[in-house]
Design a protein around this motif. Structure first.
Motif, PDB file in Angstrom:
ATOM      1  N   VAL A   1       0.854  -1.194   0.000  1.00 34.17           N
ATOM      2  CA  VAL A   1       0.000   0.000   0.000  1.00 34.17           C
ATOM      3  C   VAL A   1       0.887   1.240   0.000  1.00 34.17           C
ATOM      4  N   ARG A   2       0.290   2.368  -0.303  1.00 37.34           N
ATOM      5  CA  ARG A   2       1.090   3.593  -0.445  1.00 37.34           C
ATOM      6  C   ARG A   2       1.093   4.469   0.801  1.00 37.34           C
TER       7      ARG A   2
ATOM      8  N   ASP B   1       4.944   3.038  -3.389  1.00 35.04           N
ATOM      9  CA  ASP B   1       4.134   3.373  -4.547  1.00 35.04           C
ATOM     10  C   ASP B   1       4.025   2.121  -5.411  1.00 35.04           C
ATOM     11  N   ALA B   2       2.835   1.831  -5.916  1.00 33.73           N
ATOM     12  CA  ALA B   2       2.626   0.610  -6.687  1.00 33.73           C
ATOM     13  C   ALA B   2       3.397   0.586  -7.997  1.00 33.73           C
TER      14      ALA B   2
ATOM     15  N   ASP C   1       6.613   1.572  -8.078  1.00 34.48           N
ATOM     16  CA  ASP C   1       8.033   1.544  -7.676  1.00 34.48           C
ATOM     17  C   ASP C   1       8.531   0.102  -7.656  1.00 34.48           C
ATOM     18  N   ALA C   2       8.962  -0.370  -8.813  1.00 36.53           N
ATOM     19  CA  ALA C   2       9.344  -1.775  -8.960  1.00 36.53           C
ATOM     20  C   ALA C   2      10.525  -2.167  -8.082  1.00 36.53           C
ATOM     21  N   LEU C   3      11.538  -1.315  -7.990  1.00 37.13           N
ATOM     22  CA  LEU C   3      12.744  -1.671  -7.250  1.00 37.13           C
ATOM     23  C   LEU C   3      12.489  -1.760  -5.749  1.00 37.13           C
ATOM     24  N   THR C   4      11.706  -0.833  -5.222  1.00 40.75           N
ATOM     25  CA  THR C   4      11.386  -0.888  -3.788  1.00 40.75           C
ATOM     26  C   THR C   4      10.562  -2.130  -3.466  1.00 40.75           C
ATOM     27  N   ILE C   5       9.560  -2.406  -4.285  1.00 40.06           N
ATOM     28  CA  ILE C   5       8.717  -3.578  -4.039  1.00 40.06           C
ATOM     29  C   ILE C   5       9.529  -4.862  -4.144  1.00 40.06           C
ATOM     30  N   GLU C   6      10.389  -4.956  -5.156  1.00 39.80           N
ATOM     31  CA  GLU C   6      11.235  -6.145  -5.291  1.00 39.80           C
ATOM     32  C   GLU C   6      12.136  -6.306  -4.070  1.00 39.80           C
ATOM     33  N   ARG C   7      12.752  -5.219  -3.626  1.00 38.89           N
ATOM     34  CA  ARG C   7      13.664  -5.288  -2.479  1.00 38.89           C
ATOM     35  C   ARG C   7      12.945  -5.713  -1.203  1.00 38.89           C
ATOM     36  N   GLU C   8      11.765  -5.157  -0.975  1.00 38.75           N
ATOM     37  CA  GLU C   8      11.037  -5.458   0.258  1.00 38.75           C
ATOM     38  C   GLU C   8      10.452  -6.872   0.260  1.00 38.75           C
ATOM     39  N   VAL C   9       9.968  -7.316  -0.883  1.00 41.59           N
ATOM     40  CA  VAL C   9       9.477  -8.701  -0.965  1.00 41.59           C
ATOM     41  C   VAL C   9      10.642  -9.675  -0.781  1.00 41.59           C
TER      42      VAL C   9
ATOM     43  N   ASP D   1       1.033   1.478 -15.026  1.00 41.44           N
ATOM     44  CA  ASP D   1       2.472   1.244 -14.852  1.00 41.44           C
ATOM     45  C   ASP D   1       2.808   0.449 -13.593  1.00 41.44           C
ATOM     46  N   THR D   2       1.950  -0.501 -13.258  1.00 38.12           N
ATOM     47  CA  THR D   2       2.231  -1.372 -12.108  1.00 38.12           C
ATOM     48  C   THR D   2       2.545  -2.805 -12.547  1.00 38.12           C
ATOM     49  N   GLU D   3       2.713  -3.002 -13.848  1.00 36.39           N
ATOM     50  CA  GLU D   3       2.938  -4.349 -14.361  1.00 36.39           C
ATOM     51  C   GLU D   3       4.292  -4.914 -13.914  1.00 36.39           C
ATOM     52  N   LEU D   4       5.377  -4.160 -14.113  1.00 38.31           N
ATOM     53  CA  LEU D   4       6.698  -4.661 -13.750  1.00 38.31           C
ATOM     54  C   LEU D   4       6.888  -4.824 -12.238  1.00 38.31           C
ATOM     55  N   PRO D   5       6.389  -3.926 -11.404  1.00 34.79           N
ATOM     56  CA  PRO D   5       6.473  -4.191  -9.969  1.00 34.79           C
ATOM     57  C   PRO D   5       5.819  -5.511  -9.571  1.00 34.79           C
ATOM     58  N   SER D   6       4.714  -5.853 -10.212  1.00 36.57           N
ATOM     59  CA  SER D   6       4.044  -7.117  -9.924  1.00 36.57           C
ATOM     60  C   SER D   6       4.908  -8.295 -10.350  1.00 36.57           C
ATOM     61  N   ILE D   7       5.471  -8.195 -11.530  1.00 34.49           N
ATOM     62  CA  ILE D   7       6.298  -9.281 -12.061  1.00 34.49           C
ATOM     63  C   ILE D   7       7.565  -9.464 -11.235  1.00 34.49           C
TER      64      ILE D   7
END
Length: 352
Positions: A226-227, A247-248, A250-258, A278-284
């Protein structure tokens, strides 16, 4: 009453001929006489798709409108007068409606027994539903809903649900609007899975989190993205074990935290239910190799997802969210009934 209409509704397509109602640009929304395979509904309320509703609001604001309720009402009337339906011409998405059955054609294919006067919700998109708006009574900007005086048509191929007697109609509408998401999550998540929900505080997000918590059982983990920090208590109450603030897009932050929360294993299943682009790559990038990503949001782009995964060498299975699953209405309503936390939250958010 007219005869020999197509069960898929092509008899209502004006432009271009030969296509089904959803991709059509213009539908016939003349309600003076129906076909024998149609159901006519006196519409009470529209529940506009979240991505569509917010895109329309932002577009109207950019055009300089300050009275958003008036501007949205005028937009809805103009759109349906011109195209015969409420299909967002930028996002392609629609929403759903509730209303009372006004007439039933003698050849209409019943999915659930209903009679004239029954209160029903359409479980097909407004993007394919012939709709005539006579008057907009109120625009509920905080609920993505529009109260109207109007009429709509359901085709024989369409699905609908008789509204339950034990729920407020607006409460039921808010759940049925996103019923496909929790029903699909119930299929996709297995015991022991690590599940990431991107958009865990939204309407579909909290339902998906609850189902994922049930399905993954004691050995699994549900991680919400969540933001806003203020969303954390709700996410934890509705099913998440952990919450990432990001931010949904923000691919790099989401990848790092997961990566941190899973000790580098990443997610078995990623559910994307956010209403922005633009949330496709963060999900992947939150997903493990050969994991599964489910895009439920209408803001998702197949092109961005497919080319994005290819571009970073991610071998994941991707599912384009289908708003329909067998018994999805019953599954979602039952989820609300048996989960007091969800019921309380939905009543607070979505009832008057």
């Amino acid at each position: 009453m007219k005869a020999n209409g197509c069960r898929y509704g092509t008899h209502r397509v004006i432009e271009p001929k030969g296509v089904l109602p959803q991709p059509a640009r213009i539908l016939n929304n003349d309600m003076s006489e129906i076909w024998d395979n149609e159901m006519l509904i006196d519409v009470i309320r529209l529940n506009v798709d979240s991505a569509s509703f917010h895109q329309i609001k932002n577009k109207l604001m950019a055009q300089g409108h300050t009275d958003m309720e008036k501007a949205f009402a005028e937009h809805a009337i103009e759109l349906t007068n011109r195209t015969g339906k409420h299909k967002n011409e930028d996002t392609g998405s629609g929403g759903m409606l509730i209303g009372r059955v006004a007439a039933i054609g003698e050849k209409f294919e019943m999915k659930q027994e209903v009679r004239v006067g029954d209160l029903v919700a359409s479980l097909v998109s407004l993007s394919l539903t012939p709709l005539k708006i006579n008057k907009v009574k109120q625009v509920l900007l905080d609920k993505d809903q529009v109260e109207i005086d109007g009429q709509a048509i359901l085709f024989s191929s369409g699905i609908y649900a008789k509204l339950p007697a034990d729920m407020d109609e607006n409460l039921a509408l808010s759940v049925l609007d996103v019923a496909g998401a929790p029903a699909q999550v119930e299929r996709l998540v297995q015991p022991g899975d690590t599940v990431v929900i991107i958009g865990a505080n939204g309407k579909s997000g909290i339902l998906c989190s609850a189902v994922a918590r049930e399905r993954s059982e004691v050995c699994g983990k549900v991680i919400g993205v969540v933001r806003n920090k203020s969303y954390i208590p709700t996410c934890l109450e509705t099913g998440c074990h952990e919450v990432i603030i990001a931010d949904a897009t923000d691919a790099l932050t989401i990848e790092r935290e997961v990566h941190r929360l899973t000790n580098g294993k990443m997610a078995d299943v990623v559910i994307n239910v956010v209403n922005i682009e633009d949330t496709e790559l963060p999900s992947i990038m939150a997903c493990k190799d050969r994991g599964l990503v489910y895009f439920f949001s209408m803001a998702s782009s197949f092109t961005k997802a497919a080319l994005g995964a290819e571009g970073i060498g991610a071998d994941v299975d991707m599912i384009l969210g289908n708003g329909y699953a067998h018994h999805h209405a019953e599954i979602s309503l039952d989820l609300l009934r048996r989960n007091p936390t969800l019921m309380k939250l939905f009543k607070e958010r979505y009832t008057d």
